[in-house]
Design a protein around this motif. Sequence first.
Motif, mmCIF file in Angstrom:
data_model
loop_
_atom_site.group_PDB
_atom_site.id
_atom_site.type_symbol
_atom_site.label_atom_id
_atom_site.label_comp_id
_atom_site.label_asym_id
_atom_site.label_seq_id
_atom_site.Cartn_x
_atom_site.Cartn_y
_atom_site.Cartn_z
ATOM 1 N N CYS A 13 -12.102 51.042 16.950
ATOM 2 C CA CYS A 13 -10.873 51.568 16.362
ATOM 3 C C CYS A 13 -10.405 52.757 17.173
ATOM 4 O O CYS A 13 -11.142 53.731 17.332
ATOM 5 C CB CYS A 13 -11.123 52.021 14.928
ATOM 6 N N ASP A 58 -11.781 59.070 21.060
ATOM 7 C CA ASP A 58 -11.973 57.618 20.928
ATOM 8 C C ASP A 58 -12.372 56.979 22.261
ATOM 9 O O ASP A 58 -12.882 55.855 22.291
ATOM 10 C CB ASP A 58 -10.711 56.950 20.371
ATOM 11 N N SER A 108 -10.201 62.056 14.744
ATOM 12 C CA SER A 108 -9.023 61.959 15.580
ATOM 13 C C SER A 108 -8.594 63.373 15.944
ATOM 14 O O SER A 108 -8.778 64.304 15.166
ATOM 15 C CB SER A 108 -7.910 61.194 14.881
#
Lengths: 319, 263
Positions: B6, B39, B124
Amino acid sequence: MSEILVLVDHVDGAVRKTTTELLTIARRLGEPSAVFVGAGIDAARETLAAYGADKIYILDSDALTDYLVVPQAEALAQLMASASPAAVLVPSTPEAREVAARLAVKTESGLITDAVDVQPGPDGSPLTTQSVFAGGFTVQASVTRGTPIVIVKPNSATPEQTAGAAVEETVDVVVSEGAKTAQVVKREPRTKSGRPELTEAAIVVSGGRGTGGDFSDVEALADALGAAVGASRAAVDSGWYPHSYQVGQTGKTVSPQLYVANGISGAIQHRAGMQTARTIVAVNKDAEAPIFELVDFGVVGDLKQVLPQATEEIARRKG
Amino acid sequence: MKIVVCVKHVPDATAKRSFDAADHTVDRAGVDGLLSELDEYAVEEALTIAAAGDGEVVVLTVGPEQALDAARKSLQMGAHAAVHVVDDAVHGSDAFGTSLVLAKAVEKIGSDTSVDIVLCGMASTDGAMGVVPAMLAERLGLPQVTFAAEVTIDSTKVTARRDGDVATETVEATMPLVLSVTDQINEPRYPSFKGIMAAKKKTVETWSLADLGVDPSEVGLAASWTSVQEVAARPPRSHGEVVTDDGDGGRQLVEYLAGQKLI
Ligand SMILES: Cc1cc2nc3c(=O)[nH]c(=O)nc-3n(C[C@H](O)[C@H](O)[C@H](O)COP(=O)(O)OP(=O)(O)OC[C@H]3O[C@@H](n4cnc5c(N)ncnc54)[C@H](O)[C@@H]3O)c2cc1C
Ligand SMILES: Nc1ncnc2c1ncn2[C@@H]1O[C@H](COP(=O)(O)O)[C@@H](O)[C@H]1O
């Protein structure tokens, strides 16, 4: 008055300072109930009572500590169902924030992360303040669904002593087999530095790439000030200081009375971890370093000269 | 082995980030965006795990048109395929809404061959809530091993090291699971020229909420379980005094601290 659950952060019963902060915040919102998970309540009882816990729920079962996150989320969901609290306050440790995340989904409750202040709103429910985008903005928010669950950052309140009744209740927890999935097979406690804990310290002295790998001047100044030592990611990545001392976006957030940055340029990701310090002081040989945009006082100079002189001067003044 | 990573498209942290004046959501149009740096570690880990066992890496991103860039970059790094969930109704979703959409998408990706690992970043860089992986695991009914600083895989057993506040833990779980990794775990690769060329031929599937069977009323700003009352720019810190060391900088520093009653 309604009950406010506070998830206790402790190491074998030694209650961490953040818990006393959470109890203080809980008192503003209602009647604090401490939720103590694991063994060691005998060591914790007194502190929890002194900071105003009216109730202490004791959840002691191996399943809660031998497996990551899920059993605790299940147990807390059961407790929320029976106690119907008005809010749940959780410390911002990695484990607790994930317990809170799962709990929020299970109980269909709104979750607020990383509050730096919590006050009763107009209807009595928590109105939180968060500091976002590396401290560039403050956001006030509230929960609109279910039971507010709030993850609270360290140093978000000044702990206040108020005797609480501390009535104890042992809660029988039922942990499903499905929750026992990620097992902690080994736990090695971190060696203690003998200095105050980074996130709790009133003063933090930190070093970056500018130390050139030698943290002795930084440590000496920290000890003269009774401070914790921090490090930038550049210093950590170079292997000069352990990762658990890293300040910043992917390290610890600190909010001390005084932050002294030495040989640190002041990148946005570093700022994210220290920008809310009351007073910021920096020593850097580059007058253009962005860290100087933040400082209350700065010295343009070589830390290898400035720090030992400061340490010596403190010793002289103390006599 | 099938791994879903993700990845989130975020406003550049070094640019001036702000909020939409009308609805207090993060302004994603005003600034340049990129694949959340945290990420990249998840993508790198997925590629390493896949390389060891003939695995397939599918990247999944939920976000507006521009979010496609995050998926593209992951493909350039070496991921095999990408899924981009884009729908106007997603705008303003919080972690609850986002994790719901991600969960449905992971289920759909796994409808032919099942997914063994769902990999996420530690947080994030814009929202920095760090709770989506746990919520996603809860929704999928999967074990979670999060904030891993080191991962080893032995057939279906996953062992991870977690560097906690007070202890270092070793955690074991079996697949399928949700795994999130920290920035300590690896050194993300840069896309090579070959990787960039190869990415052009890789498939990117675009799904809407309808494709996932998610009712638009379950996501977005209106479905948020929290509400923002006020957003204020923090007043810039007032510039303090900066002196140049000409032999007594250390003493001047202490003098300042003493004046502020800090010593
Ligand atoms: C996703 C992401 C997350 C990150 N998370 C973090 C984080 O959590 N924490 C963090 O710190 N960084 C983080 N970073 C890294 C950050 O961007 C910077 O690279 C880092 O903070 C730089 O560390 P530094 O200031 O020590 O080194 P530099 O930027 O190299 O600065 C060194 C400074 O030391 C000065 N100096 C050199 N010699 C001397 C001397 N003898 N005396 C005095 N001054 C001297 C120089 O003038 C310079 O200003 C992150 C980056 C990314 C992309
Ligand atoms: N919109 C999104 N699309 C895909 N993945 C996401 C999204 N939001 C969050 N994630 C994943 O969840 C992790 C943690 O995000 P957060 O909880 O928002 O800090 C990220 O590192 C991503 O792996």
